[in-house]
Design a protein around this motif. Structure first.
Motif, PDB file in Angstrom:
ATOM      1  N   ILE A  38      11.131 -10.087  32.417  1.00  0.00           N
ATOM      2  CA  ILE A  38      11.088 -10.630  31.049  1.00  0.00           C
ATOM      3  C   ILE A  38       9.702 -11.189  30.758  1.00  0.00           C
ATOM      4  CG2 ILE A  38      11.931 -12.519  29.586  1.00  0.00           C
ATOM      5  CD1 ILE A  38      14.723 -12.039  30.896  1.00  0.00           C
ATOM      6  N   GLU A  39       9.153 -11.955  31.706  1.00  0.00           N
ATOM      7  CA  GLU A  39       7.836 -12.567  31.510  1.00  0.00           C
ATOM      8  C   GLU A  39       6.748 -11.511  31.390  1.00  0.00           C
ATOM      9  OE1 GLU A  39       5.149 -15.221  30.535  1.00  0.00           O
ATOM     10  OE2 GLU A  39       7.286 -15.651  30.724  1.00  0.00           O
ATOM     11  N   ILE A  40       6.777 -10.502  32.244  1.00  0.00           N
ATOM     12  CA  ILE A  40       5.780  -9.421  32.170  1.00  0.00           C
ATOM     13  C   ILE A  40       5.907  -8.676  30.848  1.00  0.00           C
ATOM     14  CG2 ILE A  40       5.122  -7.182  33.169  1.00  0.00           C
ATOM     15  CD1 ILE A  40       5.827  -8.436  35.932  1.00  0.00           C
ATOM     16  N   GLY A  41       7.161  -8.410  30.444  1.00  0.00           N
ATOM     17  CA  GLY A  41       7.396  -7.736  29.166  1.00  0.00           C
ATOM     18  C   GLY A  41       6.881  -8.559  27.999  1.00  0.00           C
ATOM     19  N   ARG A  42       7.090  -9.868  28.056  1.00  0.00           N
ATOM     20  CA  ARG A  42       6.633 -10.771  27.000  1.00  0.00           C
ATOM     21  C   ARG A  42       5.100 -10.743  26.924  1.00  0.00           C
ATOM     22  NH1 ARG A  42       9.147 -15.534  28.349  1.00  0.00           N
ATOM     23  NH2 ARG A  42      10.919 -14.949  27.101  1.00  0.00           N
ATOM     24  N   GLN A  43       4.447 -10.859  28.080  1.00  0.00           N
ATOM     25  CA  GLN A  43       2.975 -10.854  28.108  1.00  0.00           C
ATOM     26  C   GLN A  43       2.420  -9.518  27.611  1.00  0.00           C
ATOM     27  OE1 GLN A  43       2.050 -11.878  32.138  1.00  0.00           O
ATOM     28  NE2 GLN A  43       2.598 -14.024  31.869  1.00  0.00           N
ATOM     29  N   ASP A  44       3.038  -8.425  28.077  1.00  0.00           N
ATOM     30  CA  ASP A  44       2.592  -7.099  27.623  1.00  0.00           C
ATOM     31  C   ASP A  44       2.803  -6.949  26.118  1.00  0.00           C
ATOM     32  OD1 ASP A  44       1.907  -6.494  30.205  1.00  0.00           O
ATOM     33  OD2 ASP A  44       3.555  -5.080  30.555  1.00  0.00           O
ATOM     34  N   GLY A  45       3.951  -7.465  25.646  1.00  0.00           N
ATOM     35  CA  GLY A  45       4.249  -7.383  24.210  1.00  0.00           C
ATOM     36  C   GLY A  45       3.254  -8.173  23.378  1.00  0.00           C
ATOM     37  N   ILE A  46       2.911  -9.366  23.869  1.00  0.00           N
ATOM     38  CA  ILE A  46       1.928 -10.203  23.159  1.00  0.00           C
ATOM     39  C   ILE A  46       0.587  -9.485  23.105  1.00  0.00           C
ATOM     40  CG2 ILE A  46       0.566 -12.337  23.341  1.00  0.00           C
ATOM     41  CD1 ILE A  46       3.163 -13.670  24.425  1.00  0.00           C
ATOM     42  N   GLU A  47       0.181  -8.906  24.235  1.00  0.00           N
ATOM     43  CA  GLU A  47      -1.113  -8.213  24.295  1.00  0.00           C
ATOM     44  C   GLU A  47      -1.119  -6.988  23.377  1.00  0.00           C
ATOM     45  OE1 GLU A  47      -4.943  -7.419  24.928  1.00  0.00           O
ATOM     46  OE2 GLU A  47      -3.892  -9.247  25.496  1.00  0.00           O
ATOM     47  N   ILE A  48      -0.032  -6.238  23.378  1.00  0.00           N
ATOM     48  CA  ILE A  48       0.053  -5.065  22.495  1.00  0.00           C
ATOM     49  C   ILE A  48       0.031  -5.506  21.044  1.00  0.00           C
ATOM     50  CG2 ILE A  48       1.589  -3.203  21.720  1.00  0.00           C
ATOM     51  CD1 ILE A  48       2.465  -2.946  24.705  1.00  0.00           C
ATOM     52  N   GLY A  49       0.806  -6.576  20.723  1.00  0.00           N
ATOM     53  CA  GLY A  49       0.821  -7.105  19.355  1.00  0.00           C
ATOM     54  C   GLY A  49      -0.558  -7.602  18.934  1.00  0.00           C
ATOM     55  N   ARG A  50      -1.239  -8.260  19.842  1.00  0.00           N
ATOM     56  CA  ARG A  50      -2.590  -8.757  19.581  1.00  0.00           C
ATOM     57  C   ARG A  50      -3.542  -7.593  19.275  1.00  0.00           C
ATOM     58  NH1 ARG A  50      -6.480  -9.298  22.808  1.00  0.00           N
ATOM     59  NH2 ARG A  50      -8.158 -10.786  22.635  1.00  0.00           N
ATOM     60  N   GLN A  51      -3.470  -6.573  20.101  1.00  0.00           N
ATOM     61  CA  GLN A  51      -4.341  -5.402  19.889  1.00  0.00           C
ATOM     62  C   GLN A  51      -4.027  -4.706  18.566  1.00  0.00           C
ATOM     63  OE1 GLN A  51      -6.967  -4.499  21.626  1.00  0.00           O
ATOM     64  NE2 GLN A  51      -6.629  -6.207  23.048  1.00  0.00           N
ATOM     65  N   ASP A  52      -2.698  -4.599  18.277  1.00  0.00           N
ATOM     66  CA  ASP A  52      -2.305  -3.988  17.004  1.00  0.00           C
ATOM     67  C   ASP A  52      -2.805  -4.824  15.823  1.00  0.00           C
ATOM     68  OD1 ASP A  52      -1.032  -1.948  18.318  1.00  0.00           O
ATOM     69  OD2 ASP A  52       1.013  -2.649  17.923  1.00  0.00           O
ATOM     70  N   GLY A  53      -2.713  -6.160  15.953  1.00  0.00           N
ATOM     71  CA  GLY A  53      -3.187  -7.053  14.889  1.00  0.00           C
ATOM     72  C   GLY A  53      -4.684  -6.899  14.657  1.00  0.00           C
ATOM     73  N   ILE A  54      -5.434  -6.834  15.739  1.00  0.00           N
ATOM     74  CA  ILE A  54      -6.892  -6.653  15.621  1.00  0.00           C
ATOM     75  C   ILE A  54      -7.202  -5.332  14.925  1.00  0.00           C
ATOM     76  CG2 ILE A  54      -9.002  -6.191  16.972  1.00  0.00           C
ATOM     77  CD1 ILE A  54      -7.884  -8.226  19.047  1.00  0.00           C
ATOM     78  N   GLU A  55      -6.462  -4.286  15.334  1.00  0.00           N
ATOM     79  CA  GLU A  55      -6.695  -2.951  14.755  1.00  0.00           C
ATOM     80  C   GLU A  55      -6.340  -2.930  13.263  1.00  0.00           C
ATOM     81  OE1 GLU A  55      -8.239   0.566  14.700  1.00  0.00           O
ATOM     82  OE2 GLU A  55      -8.224  -0.642  16.533  1.00  0.00           O
ATOM     83  N   ILE A  56      -5.231  -3.565  12.916  1.00  0.00           N
ATOM     84  CA  ILE A  56      -4.810  -3.612  11.512  1.00  0.00           C
ATOM     85  C   ILE A  56      -5.819  -4.444  10.709  1.00  0.00           C
ATOM     86  CG2 ILE A  56      -3.032  -4.521   9.933  1.00  0.00           C
ATOM     87  CD1 ILE A  56      -0.968  -3.732  12.112  1.00  0.00           C
ATOM     88  N   GLY A  57      -6.272  -5.567  11.292  1.00  0.00           N
ATOM     89  CA  GLY A  57      -7.259  -6.432  10.621  1.00  0.00           C
ATOM     90  C   GLY A  57      -8.567  -5.694  10.347  1.00  0.00           C
ATOM     91  N   ARG A  58      -8.958  -4.812  11.247  1.00  0.00           N
ATOM     92  CA  ARG A  58     -10.174  -4.044  11.031  1.00  0.00           C
ATOM     93  C   ARG A  58     -10.003  -3.136   9.853  1.00  0.00           C
ATOM     94  NH1 ARG A  58     -11.071  -2.713  17.089  1.00  0.00           N
ATOM     95  NH2 ARG A  58     -12.234  -4.538  17.676  1.00  0.00           N
TER      96      ARG A  58
END
Length: 197
Positions: free
Chosen positions: A177-197
């Motif tokens: 669960i913790e690894i999935g949460r961290q991976d999800g946060i990182e993927i969401g962060r990357q997606d947010g950066i990409e969308i923001g660009r």
């Protein structure tokens, strides 16, 4: 004899039989032109745990092989027979001692499951009751103290192994669960950066 399910029995038996065969041919030459004859093995496990409900099953060594392509070049087959009360009736009818052993184990489990009874009380009650009813009576009378000690140890061991497996499963689940949460946060962060660009 196993009180817990163990899919590694074929590998364990491979080690056992290799050791036994080595002892048999220790003084003989395996480099001669004479074929060294060895006894044909049969691998059988008596199971009296509570996890598996079938009367019998077979495990193969090849189940443990990684990257197996084609037929395995080495195989070992282990037949496991459930010797709990109510299983393998034909076998139990042919072996009275095994049938009575299953009855004894069933009684220990029944009494140990009661909340207001200690494990020692449950085992002692099962032993006394079996003696009274002629179940393994001669053996239990002769070895009562030792049987009680061993039964308590075996039952505790089975219970502890179940608790350990449950704890390990829960720890692995939490890690996942913790690894999935961290991976999800990182993927969401990357997606947010990409969308923001």
């Amino acid at each position: 004899h196993q009180s817990t399910y163990n899919p590694n029995m074929p590998l364990r038996d491979l080690f056992y039989i290799s050791s036994e065969y080595q002892k048999l041919v220790d003084k003989k030459s395996l480099y001669s032109s004479i074929l060294q004859k060895i006894p044909a093995p049969q691998f059988i496990v008596f199971y009296n745990g509570t996890e598996k409900k079938k009367d019998s099953w077979v495990n193969h060594l090849s189940e443990a092989f990684k990257n197996l392509s084609g037929n395995p070049k080495l195989e070992l087959e282990v037949l496991t027979l459930n010797i709990n009360e109510g299983h393998n009736k034909e076998l139990m009818e042919q072996c009275q001692t095994l049938k009575e052993y299953a009855q004894y184990v069933a009684r220990v489990r029944k009494y140990a499951a009661k909340q207001d009874v200690s494990l020692e009380e449950a085992v002692t009650r099962a032993v006394d009751e079996c003696i009274e009813e002629g179940i393994l009576a001669e053996f239990l009378l002769k070895n009562k103290t030792e049987v009680i000690k061993v039964s308590i140890y075996e039952y505790d061991k089975e219970f502890e192994e179940k608790k350990l497996r449950k704890a390990e499963y829960e720890a692995g689940r939490q890690d996942g669960i913790e690894i999935g949460r961290q991976d999800g946060i990182e993927i969401g962060r990357q997606d947010g950066i990409e969308i923001g660009r």
